[in-house]
Design a protein around this motif. Structure first.
Motif, PDB file in Angstrom:
ATOM      1  N   ASN A 269       0.805  -1.225   0.000  1.00 23.07           N
ATOM      2  CA  ASN A 269       0.000   0.000   0.000  1.00 23.07           C
ATOM      3  C   ASN A 269       0.837   1.274   0.000  1.00 23.07           C
ATOM      4  O   ASN A 269       0.284   2.372  -0.044  1.00 23.07           O
ATOM      5  N   ALA A 270       2.163   1.130   0.066  1.00 28.55           N
ATOM      6  CA  ALA A 270       3.040   2.301   0.096  1.00 28.55           C
ATOM      7  C   ALA A 270       3.185   2.920  -1.287  1.00 28.55           C
ATOM      8  O   ALA A 270       3.059   2.245  -2.317  1.00 28.55           O
ATOM      9  N   GLN A 271       3.485   4.213  -1.296  1.00 25.98           N
ATOM     10  CA  GLN A 271       3.812   4.899  -2.550  1.00 25.98           C
ATOM     11  C   GLN A 271       5.214   4.533  -3.004  1.00 25.98           C
ATOM     12  O   GLN A 271       5.462   4.207  -4.165  1.00 25.98           O
ATOM     13  N   LYS A 272       6.162   4.573  -2.064  1.00 29.93           N
ATOM     14  CA  LYS A 272       7.546   4.187  -2.301  1.00 29.93           C
ATOM     15  C   LYS A 272       8.079   3.557  -1.022  1.00 29.93           C
ATOM     16  O   LYS A 272       7.468   3.682   0.048  1.00 29.93           O
ATOM     17  N   ILE A 273       9.243   2.908  -1.142  1.00 31.44           N
ATOM     18  CA  ILE A 273       9.892   2.288   0.011  1.00 31.44           C
ATOM     19  C   ILE A 273      11.330   2.786   0.078  1.00 31.44           C
ATOM     20  O   ILE A 273      12.038   2.809  -0.935  1.00 31.44           O
ATOM     21  N   VAL A 274      11.761   3.215   1.259  1.00 32.54           N
ATOM     22  CA  VAL A 274      13.133   3.673   1.460  1.00 32.54           C
ATOM     23  C   VAL A 274      13.724   2.847   2.593  1.00 32.54           C
ATOM     24  O   VAL A 274      13.193   2.827   3.704  1.00 32.54           O
ATOM     25  N   THR A 275      14.838   2.154   2.323  1.00 30.72           N
ATOM     26  CA  THR A 275      15.282   1.098   3.227  1.00 30.72           C
ATOM     27  C   THR A 275      16.780   0.867   3.121  1.00 30.72           C
ATOM     28  O   THR A 275      17.430   1.320   2.170  1.00 30.72           O
TER      29      THR A 275
END
Length: 354
Positions: A269-275
């Motif tokens: 459901n996220a717009q983007k992922i930063v990890t």
């Protein structure tokens, strides 16, 4: 056949959820050993409950400590279990201290070792994970690579015998559990999140958390973004944020670590992922989510080469730019197998032990 599987950390629980069930479904015997490297409920127990992983036969409860002490404690405990159980093969996953201890102990006792996720290289030997994966690969009898890149890495190190390019078991897991996550997970409702309205972030790598400069730069970037950030906070990261007295922006919603089904739901459901997580990079790719990787390199070069992952390190400006402007198009190319990796691994092990 009798396989002894060593696991100890979140990504290994997820991988074992697919392979252990295949091993046992074929009428074979599996002894499951949990080292306790990840030991609290949100980092351990919940995964066994959600993913229907068989209850471990042994839980070593090693816990967190310095690398030498932790790995040594695992070796001592595992040796006793191996001598008692006399397995035909020891199966290890990934690149943790549990991986190295499981493989090294078996090798010393002349028990064959199978390594799932072999051949990965960041080419940064300062990383404990890089040290663990290289050492494990060079003492393993069966090496299961997830990608052609990993296969070629082993060839370049003259590791040729027993190598099989089988695909990625985490692709199996995402395919297996993403529909269940839609049915079971309530995390989106719990935190009142609309689809594509937030950025999901995870931070746990020692190279980021143990560095005041890097962690400050990362938190500054996330805090200065105009995006809503959901941050399931790893215990180590929480400790260093408090120790460094870092300011966390109002746009960042910190939540406790979540189980696998909730994590899949948050990612989908996220717009983007930063990890900075290797596993999350792949899950983002499988779920067709743009991924921003806060490391200086990645083992999962396919995700970058195919345009769905961008490496930004800990640079505040690069992170902010990617949060705003990184928008891949098209569909991620298939680079991690066909979703039947666990079956292939089980068959190869069975054939090897005949």
């Amino acid at each position: 056949m009798k396989v002894l599987t060593v696991i100890g950390a979140r990504p290994q629980f997820i991988k074992a959820a697919t392979v252990s069930n295949k091993i046992r479904r074929n009428g074979n015997s599996e002894i499951l050993v949990h080292t306790g490297q990840h030991y609290d409920n949100n980092m351990s127990d919940i995964f066994f409950e959600e993913l229907n992983i068989p209850k471990p036969n042994y839980n070593l409860s090693i816990g967190s400590s310095n690398h030498g002490h932790q790995t040594g404690s695992m070796l001592i405990a595992l040796e006793e279990i191996y001598l008692k159980e006399k397995p035909d093969m020891v199966l290890v996953y990934g690149d943790t201290n549990s991986t190295l201890a499981g493989a090294l102990c078996a090798s010393k006792l002349l028990i064959p070792v199978a390594h799932v996720e072999a051949g990965l290289r960041s080419f940064n030997k300062a990383m404990p994970e890089e040290q663990n994966r290289i050492l494990t690969d060079h003492i393993s009898d069966l090496l299961f690579t997830p990608t052609l890149t990993a296969l070629n890495n082993l060839r370049n190190e003259n590791v040729i015998n027993g190598v099989h390019n089988v695909g990625d078991v985490m692709y199996d897991a995402v395919n297996l559990f993403k529909e269940r996550a839609k049915e079971v997970s309530k995390v989106i409702e719990t935190f009142d999140l609309a689809p594509n309205s937030y950025i999901l972030s995870t931070i746990h790598r020692a190279e980021n958390t143990n560095s005041l400069e890097r962690l400050t730069s990362i938190i500054k970037a996330l805090s200065n973004s105009n995006k809503k950030i959901i941050l399931p906070l790893h215990p180590r990261t929480k400790k260093f944020i408090q120790e460094y007295n870092l300011h966390v922006g109002d746009n960042i919603k910190i939540i406790d670590p979540v189980g696998y089904l909730d994590m899949i739901s948050l990612q989908e459901n996220a717009q983007k992922i930063v990890t900075d997580s290797g596993g999350v990079q792949k899950e983002a790719y499988f779920l067709k989510k743009p991924c921003i990787t806060m490391r200086d390199e990645t083992e999962w070069v396919e995700t970058v080469n195919n345009g769905w992952n961008v490496i930004v390190g800990s640079d505040t400006n690069k992170i902010l730019d990617a949060l705003e402007n990184f928008n891949p198009t098209g569909t991620p190319a298939s680079a991690f197998g066909n979703g039947d990796t666990s079956s292939i691994i089980t068959q190869i092990i069975e054939d090897h032990l005949k």
